[in-house]
Motif scaffolding. Structure first.
Motif, PDB file in Angstrom:
ATOM      1  N   CYS A   1      25.628  37.942  64.425  1.00 29.21           N
ATOM      2  CA  CYS A   1      26.894  38.269  65.012  1.00 29.21           C
ATOM      3  C   CYS A   1      27.232  40.026  64.333  1.00 29.21           C
ATOM      4  N   SER A   2      28.101  40.725  65.213  1.00 29.97           N
ATOM      5  CA  SER A   2      28.945  41.601  64.446  1.00 29.97           C
ATOM      6  C   SER A   2      29.940  41.034  64.410  1.00 29.97           C
ATOM      7  N   GLY A   3      31.454  41.705  64.183  1.00 35.46           N
ATOM      8  CA  GLY A   3      33.101  41.649  64.277  1.00 35.46           C
ATOM      9  C   GLY A   3      33.756  41.757  62.463  1.00 35.46           C
ATOM     10  N   PHE A   4      34.355  40.675  62.321  1.00 35.44           N
ATOM     11  CA  PHE A   4      35.186  41.414  61.206  1.00 35.44           C
ATOM     12  C   PHE A   4      35.894  40.111  61.034  1.00 35.44           C
ATOM     13  N   THR A   5      36.175  40.308  59.512  1.00 33.60           N
ATOM     14  CA  THR A   5      36.733  38.319  59.161  1.00 33.60           C
ATOM     15  C   THR A   5      37.700  39.362  58.065  1.00 33.60           C
ATOM     16  N   VAL A   6      38.396  38.642  57.741  1.00 30.58           N
ATOM     17  CA  VAL A   6      40.421  39.254  57.654  1.00 30.58           C
ATOM     18  C   VAL A   6      40.654  37.650  56.696  1.00 30.58           C
ATOM     19  N   ILE A   7      40.661  38.480  55.379  1.00 33.80           N
ATOM     20  CA  ILE A   7      41.692  37.706  54.319  1.00 33.80           C
ATOM     21  C   ILE A   7      42.654  37.379  54.288  1.00 33.80           C
ATOM     22  N   GLY A   8      43.861  36.539  53.730  1.00 35.17           N
ATOM     23  CA  GLY A   8      45.240  36.727  53.675  1.00 35.17           C
ATOM     24  C   GLY A   8      45.403  37.124  52.020  1.00 35.17           C
TER      25      GLY A   8
ATOM     26  N   LEU B   1      41.220  32.786  54.995  1.00 34.26           N
ATOM     27  CA  LEU B   1      40.665  32.671  56.051  1.00 34.26           C
ATOM     28  C   LEU B   1      41.856  33.161  57.073  1.00 34.26           C
ATOM     29  N   VAL B   2      42.097  34.580  57.654  1.00 30.16           N
ATOM     30  CA  VAL B   2      43.465  34.574  58.659  1.00 30.16           C
ATOM     31  C   VAL B   2      43.341  35.043  60.458  1.00 30.16           C
ATOM     32  N   PHE B   3      42.096  36.085  60.280  1.00 34.53           N
ATOM     33  CA  PHE B   3      41.730  36.205  61.661  1.00 34.53           C
ATOM     34  C   PHE B   3      39.467  36.086  61.170  1.00 34.53           C
ATOM     35  N   ARG B   4      39.247  36.334  62.990  1.00 31.31           N
ATOM     36  CA  ARG B   4      37.908  37.254  62.805  1.00 31.31           C
ATOM     37  C   ARG B   4      37.009  37.236  64.555  1.00 31.31           C
ATOM     38  N   VAL B   5      36.830  37.354  64.224  1.00 31.73           N
ATOM     39  CA  VAL B   5      35.953  38.140  65.406  1.00 31.73           C
ATOM     40  C   VAL B   5      33.984  38.600  65.160  1.00 31.73           C
ATOM     41  N   ASP B   6      34.034  37.534  66.210  1.00 35.03           N
ATOM     42  CA  ASP B   6      32.175  37.483  66.144  1.00 35.03           C
ATOM     43  C   ASP B   6      32.271  38.039  68.021  1.00 35.03           C
ATOM     44  N   ASN B   7      30.926  39.179  67.465  1.00 33.96           N
ATOM     45  CA  ASN B   7      30.314  39.968  68.935  1.00 33.96           C
ATOM     46  C   ASN B   7      29.068  39.423  68.382  1.00 33.96           C
ATOM     47  N   TYR B   8      28.706  38.988  69.940  1.00 30.24           N
ATOM     48  CA  TYR B   8      27.250  39.234  69.875  1.00 30.24           C
ATOM     49  C   TYR B   8      26.367  40.071  70.065  1.00 30.24           C
TER      50      TYR B   8
ATOM     51  N   VAL C   1      37.593  39.961  71.515  1.00 27.20           N
ATOM     52  CA  VAL C   1      38.596  38.790  71.179  1.00 27.20           C
ATOM     53  C   VAL C   1      39.179  38.599  69.879  1.00 27.20           C
ATOM     54  N   LEU C   2      40.515  38.303  69.458  1.00 29.95           N
ATOM     55  CA  LEU C   2      40.678  38.278  67.935  1.00 29.95           C
ATOM     56  C   LEU C   2      41.330  36.857  68.156  1.00 29.95           C
ATOM     57  N   MET C   3      40.654  36.620  67.340  1.00 26.50           N
ATOM     58  CA  MET C   3      40.938  34.575  66.875  1.00 26.50           C
ATOM     59  C   MET C   3      41.003  33.780  65.856  1.00 26.50           C
ATOM     60  N   ASP C   4      41.928  33.132  65.922  1.00 22.83           N
ATOM     61  CA  ASP C   4      41.949  32.519  63.990  1.00 22.83           C
ATOM     62  C   ASP C   4      40.910  31.848  63.512  1.00 22.83           C
ATOM     63  N   ALA C   5      41.641  31.722  62.095  1.00 24.95           N
ATOM     64  CA  ALA C   5      40.670  31.259  61.273  1.00 24.95           C
ATOM     65  C   ALA C   5      39.900  29.815  61.654  1.00 24.95           C
TER      66      ALA C   5
END
Length: 230
Positions: free
Chosen positions: A59-66, A71-78, A86-90
């Motif tokens: 997956c491509s996307g983002f991982t956001v650390i507090g 882990l605070v937010f994550r984005v997983d694109n296929y 879609v921006l998701m929480d932990a």
């Protein structure tokens, strides 16, 4: 009211004084202390570490650390460049949904929706029927080609002007989000090593969120800029 001793009769009698300068200074001091305590109750500036990479394999996307390393937010694109992000929480719960709307003009438009993604199989609730939180337009300034405005965020009617303006350079990871009063509410910065002698590059950077500005919405702005300029 204070107590004073009478020299003539040797007894204590109440004496009433009008507001003096010292009493005014005391009230001013109390007001300043109250303001100080109010400021202490305000939430602090939040510094998030954004990693332009998904934790899921393939997956491509983002991982956001507090700030505490959680882990605070994550984005997983296929897929590489999806029309919906879609921006998701932990825990993987959808927080914000970003949709790109193609137009036959120079500027495409992005819309940000709150909550879960719409169910396309539900005929009673079409995907575009839900009211977006905001509209975001990429800045294409033909008159002022050297303008540093990257995008404008509109909430409600566009006739009232943008609620937020994004300035700087996302490619250099140097952006500021400004409200109508030109106050900074969020900022994207390069992440420097602790010794200050090295940089993490462009894949890892800091997202600084000022008090009273939603960190999830600030991360949505990062996703929008990434769609616009990468």
């Amino acid at each position: 009211m204070t107590l004073t001793r009478s020299r003539a009769r040797g007894r204590v009698t109440p004496a009433v004084h009008h507001a003096s300068d010292s009493e005014d200074d005391g009230r001013t001091l109390h007001r300043r202390l109250d303001l100080f305590h109010d400021r202490r109750r305000l939430p602090a500036i939040t510094s998030l570490t954004v990693w332009r990479k998904s934790l899921l394999y393939g997956c491509s996307g983002f991982t956001v650390i507090g700030p505490e390393g959680d882990l605070v937010f994550r984005v997983d694109n296929y897929i590489g460049r999806p029309c919906e992000i879609v921006l998701m929480d932990a825990n993987g719960k959808s927080i914000l949904l970003i949709r790109r709307r193609k137009k036959l003009i120079l500027r495409d438009e992005w819309r940000v929706y709150g909550g879960e993604a719409d169910d396309r199989n539900n005929k009673r609730s079409p995907p575009m029927q839900k009211r977006p939180i905001c509209h975001v337009k990429k800045s294409v300034d033909i008159i002022r080609p050297k303008s540093n405005i990257l995008a404008r965020v509109f909430q409600g009617s566009m006739d009232k002007g943008p609620a937020y303006v994004i300035e700087g350079s996302y490619l250099k990871r140097s952006c500021k989000v400004l409200d109508k009063s030109r106050k900074i509410v969020a900022e994207i910065r390069k992440k420097e090593a602790m010794n200050g002698c090295a940089s993490f590059g462009l894949e890892v950077f800091d997202l600084i969120v000022w008090p009273r500005f939603d960190s999830g919405f600030a991360m949505a702005i990062v996703l929008l800029l990434d769609q616009m300029f990468v």
